[in-house]
Design an enzyme around this catalytic site. Structure first.
Site, PDB file in Angstrom:
ATOM      1  N   TRP A 149       7.662  -0.643   2.305  1.00 13.83           N
ATOM      2  CA  TRP A 149       7.416   0.279   3.422  1.00 13.83           C
ATOM      3  C   TRP A 149       7.707   1.731   3.098  1.00 13.83           C
ATOM      4  O   TRP A 149       7.337   2.624   3.852  1.00 13.83           O
ATOM      5  CB  TRP A 149       8.231  -0.121   4.669  1.00 13.83           C
ATOM      6  CG  TRP A 149       9.675  -0.408   4.407  1.00 13.83           C
ATOM      7  CD1 TRP A 149      10.225  -1.646   4.248  1.00 13.83           C
ATOM      8  CD2 TRP A 149      10.752   0.524   4.258  1.00 13.83           C
ATOM      9  NE1 TRP A 149      11.581  -1.545   4.001  1.00 13.83           N
ATOM     10  CE2 TRP A 149      11.927  -0.219   4.005  1.00 13.83           C
ATOM     11  CE3 TRP A 149      10.857   1.918   4.301  1.00 13.83           C
ATOM     12  CZ2 TRP A 149      13.175   0.364   3.799  1.00 13.83           C
ATOM     13  CZ3 TRP A 149      12.095   2.512   4.086  1.00 13.83           C
ATOM     14  CH2 TRP A 149      13.227   1.744   3.845  1.00 13.83           C
ATOM     15  N   ASN A 150       8.380   1.983   1.985  1.00 14.21           N
ATOM     16  CA  ASN A 150       8.901   3.351   1.849  1.00 14.21           C
ATOM     17  C   ASN A 150       7.849   4.397   1.467  1.00 14.21           C
ATOM     18  O   ASN A 150       8.057   5.580   1.692  1.00 14.21           O
ATOM     19  CB  ASN A 150      10.094   3.390   0.887  1.00 14.21           C
ATOM     20  CG  ASN A 150       9.698   3.053  -0.521  1.00 14.21           C
ATOM     21  OD1 ASN A 150       8.992   2.076  -0.739  1.00 14.21           O
ATOM     22  ND2 ASN A 150      10.121   3.836  -1.472  1.00 14.21           N
ATOM     23  N   LYS A 173      -1.723  -6.503   1.456  1.00 17.39           N
ATOM     24  CA  LYS A 173      -0.769  -6.789   2.527  1.00 17.39           C
ATOM     25  C   LYS A 173       0.339  -5.738   2.483  1.00 17.39           C
ATOM     26  O   LYS A 173       1.201  -5.749   1.613  1.00 17.39           O
ATOM     27  CB  LYS A 173      -0.132  -8.182   2.365  1.00 17.39           C
ATOM     28  CG  LYS A 173       0.637  -8.569   3.625  1.00 17.39           C
ATOM     29  CD  LYS A 173       1.813  -9.480   3.379  1.00 17.39           C
ATOM     30  CE  LYS A 173       3.160  -8.840   3.383  1.00 17.39           C
ATOM     31  NZ  LYS A 173       3.574  -8.051   4.535  1.00 17.39           N
ATOM     32  N   LEU A 249      10.086  -3.096  -8.842  1.00 18.82           N
ATOM     33  CA  LEU A 249      11.211  -3.522  -8.006  1.00 18.82           C
ATOM     34  C   LEU A 249      12.249  -2.404  -7.844  1.00 18.82           C
ATOM     35  O   LEU A 249      11.935  -1.239  -8.032  1.00 18.82           O
ATOM     36  CB  LEU A 249      11.805  -4.795  -8.597  1.00 18.82           C
ATOM     37  CG  LEU A 249      10.767  -5.903  -8.883  1.00 18.82           C
ATOM     38  CD1 LEU A 249      11.408  -7.113  -9.525  1.00 18.82           C
ATOM     39  CD2 LEU A 249      10.025  -6.309  -7.615  1.00 18.82           C
ATOM     40  N   CYS A 282      12.784   4.027  -4.621  1.00 17.74           N
ATOM     41  CA  CYS A 282      13.244   3.139  -5.684  1.00 17.74           C
ATOM     42  C   CYS A 282      13.957   3.921  -6.768  1.00 17.74           C
ATOM     43  O   CYS A 282      14.830   3.421  -7.445  1.00 17.74           O
ATOM     44  CB  CYS A 282      12.056   2.384  -6.268  1.00 17.74           C
ATOM     45  SG  CYS A 282      10.721   3.476  -6.777  1.00 17.74           S
ATOM     46  N   GLU A 383      21.546  -2.126  -4.809  1.00 13.61           N
ATOM     47  CA  GLU A 383      20.660  -1.083  -4.270  1.00 13.61           C
ATOM     48  C   GLU A 383      20.873  -0.983  -2.758  1.00 13.61           C
ATOM     49  O   GLU A 383      20.677  -1.964  -2.037  1.00 13.61           O
ATOM     50  CB  GLU A 383      19.202  -1.442  -4.560  1.00 13.61           C
ATOM     51  CG  GLU A 383      18.261  -0.337  -4.157  1.00 13.61           C
ATOM     52  CD  GLU A 383      16.798  -0.719  -4.308  1.00 13.61           C
ATOM     53  OE1 GLU A 383      16.428  -1.842  -3.923  1.00 13.61           O
ATOM     54  OE2 GLU A 383      16.018   0.120  -4.800  1.00 13.61           O
TER      55      GLU A 383
HETATM   56  P1  NAD Z   1      10.694  -6.325   0.471  1.00 10.11           P
HETATM   57  O1  NAD Z   1      10.899  -7.028  -0.813  1.00 10.11           O
HETATM   58  O2  NAD Z   1      11.508  -6.724   1.635  1.00 10.11           O
HETATM   59  O3  NAD Z   1       9.166  -6.415   0.927  1.00 10.11           O
HETATM   60  C1  NAD Z   1       8.099  -6.004   0.100  1.00 10.11           C
HETATM   61  C2  NAD Z   1       6.820  -6.677   0.544  1.00 10.11           C
HETATM   62  O4  NAD Z   1       6.902  -8.067   0.239  1.00 10.11           O
HETATM   63  C3  NAD Z   1       6.551  -6.584   2.044  1.00 10.11           C
HETATM   64  O5  NAD Z   1       5.164  -6.353   2.242  1.00 10.11           O
HETATM   65  C4  NAD Z   1       6.945  -7.962   2.524  1.00 10.11           C
HETATM   66  O6  NAD Z   1       6.325  -8.361   3.726  1.00 10.11           O
HETATM   67  C5  NAD Z   1       6.486  -8.817   1.363  1.00 10.11           C
HETATM   68  N1  NAD Z   1       7.074 -10.157   1.293  1.00 10.11           N
HETATM   69  C6  NAD Z   1       8.249 -10.585   1.797  1.00 10.11           C
HETATM   70  N2  NAD Z   1       8.419 -11.906   1.513  1.00 10.11           N
HETATM   71  C7  NAD Z   1       7.338 -12.304   0.811  1.00 10.11           C
HETATM   72  C8  NAD Z   1       6.934 -13.543   0.230  1.00 10.11           C
HETATM   73  N3  NAD Z   1       7.685 -14.646   0.326  1.00 10.11           N
HETATM   74  N4  NAD Z   1       5.765 -13.575  -0.433  1.00 10.11           N
HETATM   75  C9  NAD Z   1       4.998 -12.475  -0.548  1.00 10.11           C
HETATM   76  N5  NAD Z   1       5.319 -11.288   0.004  1.00 10.11           N
HETATM   77  C10 NAD Z   1       6.482 -11.199   0.665  1.00 10.11           C
HETATM   78  O7  NAD Z   1      10.915  -4.774   0.130  1.00 10.11           O
HETATM   79  P2  NAD Z   1      10.948  -3.548   1.136  1.00 10.11           P
HETATM   80  O8  NAD Z   1      12.212  -3.578   1.907  1.00 10.11           O
HETATM   81  O9  NAD Z   1       9.660  -3.446   1.850  1.00 10.11           O
HETATM   82  O10 NAD Z   1      10.962  -2.315   0.120  1.00 10.11           O
HETATM   83  C11 NAD Z   1      12.101  -1.785  -0.459  1.00 10.11           C
HETATM   84  C12 NAD Z   1      12.215  -2.244  -1.902  1.00 10.11           C
HETATM   85  O11 NAD Z   1      11.050  -1.836  -2.638  1.00 10.11           O
HETATM   86  C13 NAD Z   1      13.386  -1.589  -2.612  1.00 10.11           C
HETATM   87  O12 NAD Z   1      14.030  -2.552  -3.394  1.00 10.11           O
HETATM   88  C14 NAD Z   1      12.728  -0.537  -3.487  1.00 10.11           C
HETATM   89  O13 NAD Z   1      13.475  -0.166  -4.635  1.00 10.11           O
HETATM   90  C15 NAD Z   1      11.447  -1.227  -3.860  1.00 10.11           C
HETATM   91  N6  NAD Z   1      10.465  -0.248  -4.320  1.00 10.11           N
HETATM   92  C16 NAD Z   1      10.151  -0.216  -5.654  1.00 10.11           C
HETATM   93  C17 NAD Z   1       9.264   0.732  -6.128  1.00 10.11           C
HETATM   94  C18 NAD Z   1       8.900   0.799  -7.579  1.00 10.11           C
HETATM   95  O14 NAD Z   1       7.877   1.397  -7.895  1.00 10.11           O
HETATM   96  N7  NAD Z   1       9.673   0.212  -8.472  1.00 10.11           N
HETATM   97  C19 NAD Z   1       8.668   1.636  -5.240  1.00 10.11           C
HETATM   98  C20 NAD Z   1       9.000   1.559  -3.881  1.00 10.11           C
HETATM   99  C21 NAD Z   1       9.905   0.609  -3.432  1.00 10.11           C
END
Ligand code: NAD
Length: 490
Positions: A149-150, A173, A249, A282, A383
């Site tokens: 979402w960020n 998605k 991640l 991230c 994190e």
């Molecule tokens: P999250 O892992 O909670 O959710 C990410 C996505 O995965 C959402 O769309 C969610 O609905 C989906 N999801 C959840 N369960 C699932 C499943 N079982 N199967 C498939 N999809 C599923 O993460 P968040 O809270 O939305 O985002 C924050 C995280 O993202 C932080 O850890 C951040 O560091 C990371 N992030 C990483 C980068 C990067 O480029 N490395 C960039 C932005 C954010």
């Protein structure tokens, strides 16, 4: 309240159920997001599969794909103001930040539009008489794009543009916490003229929409951005049918400050590195490693810059720190503030919900700094994804490297020094995907981005990224008039 539709096979689709999205500054729901089901996922993947194998898309050449991507970039530029204000409303992003980001985002589409017709196979040298051997790079198949979402548009653009340039079709998605901007972008995809089914968008929750999408037998690749735990789950699900994956991640990135650095620049870089976007990036530089000889002086400097950060309405162009994007994340950060307290962390600044008049009822956390921390504390290892900085002292370069690398993550690191030898040495020793020297948060679609260790698998951005959406075929073509003995390998 504003309401949205899914995009499946080129048409808006209404879901039977929906869920509310909250405006984190007002603290109230503002939009209804369709709650898709496994049936919607199936319809979207089938549409993408048909578009890939039977529809007009399969006949588009690389130049035509590039032209559509350029058109999408133009439309994104034309609608950037609407998309920016949607992101502010839905996600608490700063309007100033979103305007800058969205003026940049069309370039991602132009860049991969330009790469579409530069995907070249090769004619390989052959050690067999009368045989030509050449390679072709073909689209990997239907791609599931799952985002956090960020930074919804940014995370989507860097997957969608190379996937389409490569000739794949996709099902997107977005996060349930910030789906609105992706649904608005979906309408631009239709306007740009992509054939039906090439891009589909389904919104909803991880278990209801994400899991069936990752598990679908007609999805060939998953491009995921999210947390480490969900990333592991997605990796496991994808492994069951041997899908290809790229995972972007989390991180716990160190910013390392040496006494020979320009300390004013370093303090500004450290504050921006961790407090920009309220720490919800991230790459947040959430661990500040400071040489012991300047520990007190530099900690005070950072505290004074952070204390002066302007908080408030994300729509005001001079606001520097907006609200936390959603209630779940807000509560998670507050839990970490409790953990810091019970672990005996020394609070230097903040440490609580912001109750300033300019923050109203919004979900704000004060910029928070813990002094003289230890790298083993939970606030230094996990994190938090919020405006929380922990300062950790070090005595020499090797100890700085050891502390920086003593983390499950390896996304990025910042180094502040004027010593050229140290710059080169540190950049070689840090186990991270990106090293910034005397700067922080510089990113571009032209430069590979991704994580070491638990921060991910694969790279996004840059030329390399397009190969994550392609697979290589080796073609052997015989011009021999006599077929040699088939029982002897050639
Ligand atoms: P999250 O892992 O909670 O959710 C990410 C996505 O995965 C959402 O769309 C969610 O609905 C989906 N999801 C959840 N369960 C699932 C499943 N079982 N199967 C498939 N999809 C599923 O993460 P968040 O809270 O939305 O985002 C924050 C995280 O993202 C932080 O850890 C951040 O560091 C990371 N992030 C990483 C980068 C990067 O480029 N490395 C960039 C932005 C954010």
């Amino acid at each position: 309240m504003k309401s949205y539709s899914l995009l499946i096979d080129g048409a808006p689709v209404t879901a039977q159920a929906s869920f509310e999205s909250e405006d984190p500054f007002q603290g109230k729901p503002w939009a209804l997001i369709p709650r898709a089901t496994a049936q919607h996922v199936d319809a979207a993947v089938e549409a993408a599969y048909r578009a890939l194998h039977q529809g007009p898309w399969s006949g588009f050449n690389a130049t035509q794909r590039g032209a559509l991507l350029r058109r999408l970039g133009d439309l994104l530029a034309e609608h950037s103001e609407t998309l920016a204000s949607t992101e502010v409303r839905d996600n608490g992003k700063l309007l100033s930040d979103m305007r800058k980001q969205l003026s940049y985002e069309p370039q991602v589409f132009y860049y991969y539009a330009g790469l579409a017709d530069k995907i070249e196979g090769s004619l390989l040298p052959s050690d067999k008489a009368d045989i030509l051997n050449f390679t072709r790079h073909e689209p990997v198949g239907v791609v599931a794009i799952i985002t956090a979402w960020n930074a919804p548009i940014n995370l989507l653009a860097k997957k969608l543009a190379p996937a389409l340039a490569a000739g794949c079709t996709v099902v997107v998605k977005p996060s349930e916490h910030a789906s609105a901007s992706t649904l608005e972008l979906a309408t631009l995809i239709e306007k740009a003229g992509f054939p039906n089914g090439v891009v589909n968008v389904v919104t909803g929750f991880g278990d209801e929409v994400g899991s069936p999408l990752v598990s679908h037998s007609k999805v060939s690749k998953v491009a995921f951005t999210g947390s480490e735990n969900t990333g592991k789950r997605v990796y496991e699900l994808a492994a069951r049918s041997l899908k290809k994956v790229t995972l972007e991640l989390g991180g716990k990135s160190p910013n390392i400050v040496f006494p020979d650095a320009n300390l004013e620049n370093a303090a500004n870089g450290v504050v921006a590195g961790v407090f920009a976007a309220s720490g919800q990036t991230c790459i947040a530089g959430a661990r500040l490693l400071v040489h012991r000889s300047i520990l007190e002086e530099f900690s005070e400097r950072v505290k004074s810059v952070a204390a002066g950060v302007r908080m408030g309405n994300p729509m005001d162009l001079d606001t520097e720190l907006g609200p936390i994007a959603n209630r779940q994340q807000f509560e998670k950060i507050r839990q970490y503030l409790d953990i810091a307290r019970s672990d005996g962390a020394e609070l230097l600044l903040g440490g609580k919900r912001a109750e300033r008049p300019e923050c109203g009822d919004g979900l704000f956390i004060e910029p928070t700094i813990y002094a003289r921390g230890d790298n083993q504390m939970r606030i230094a290892r996990e994190e938090i994804f919020g405006p929380v900085l922990v300062i950790i002292p070090f005595d020499d370069d090797e100890q700085a490297i050891a502390i920086a690398n003593d983390s499950p993550y390896g996304l990025a690191a910042g180094v502040w020094t004027n010593d050229m030898r140290r710059m080169v040495h540190m950049s070689g020793k840090l186990q991270v995907g990106t090293v910034w020297i005397n700067t922080y948060r510089a990113v571009s679609f032209m430069s590979p981005f991704g994580g070491y260790k638990a921060s991910g698998i694969g790279r996004e951005n840059g030329r390399e990224a397009i190969y994550a959406y392609l697979q290589t075929k080796s073609v052997w073509l015989s011009t021999a008039t006599n077929v040699p003995n088939p029982f002897i390998m050639r």
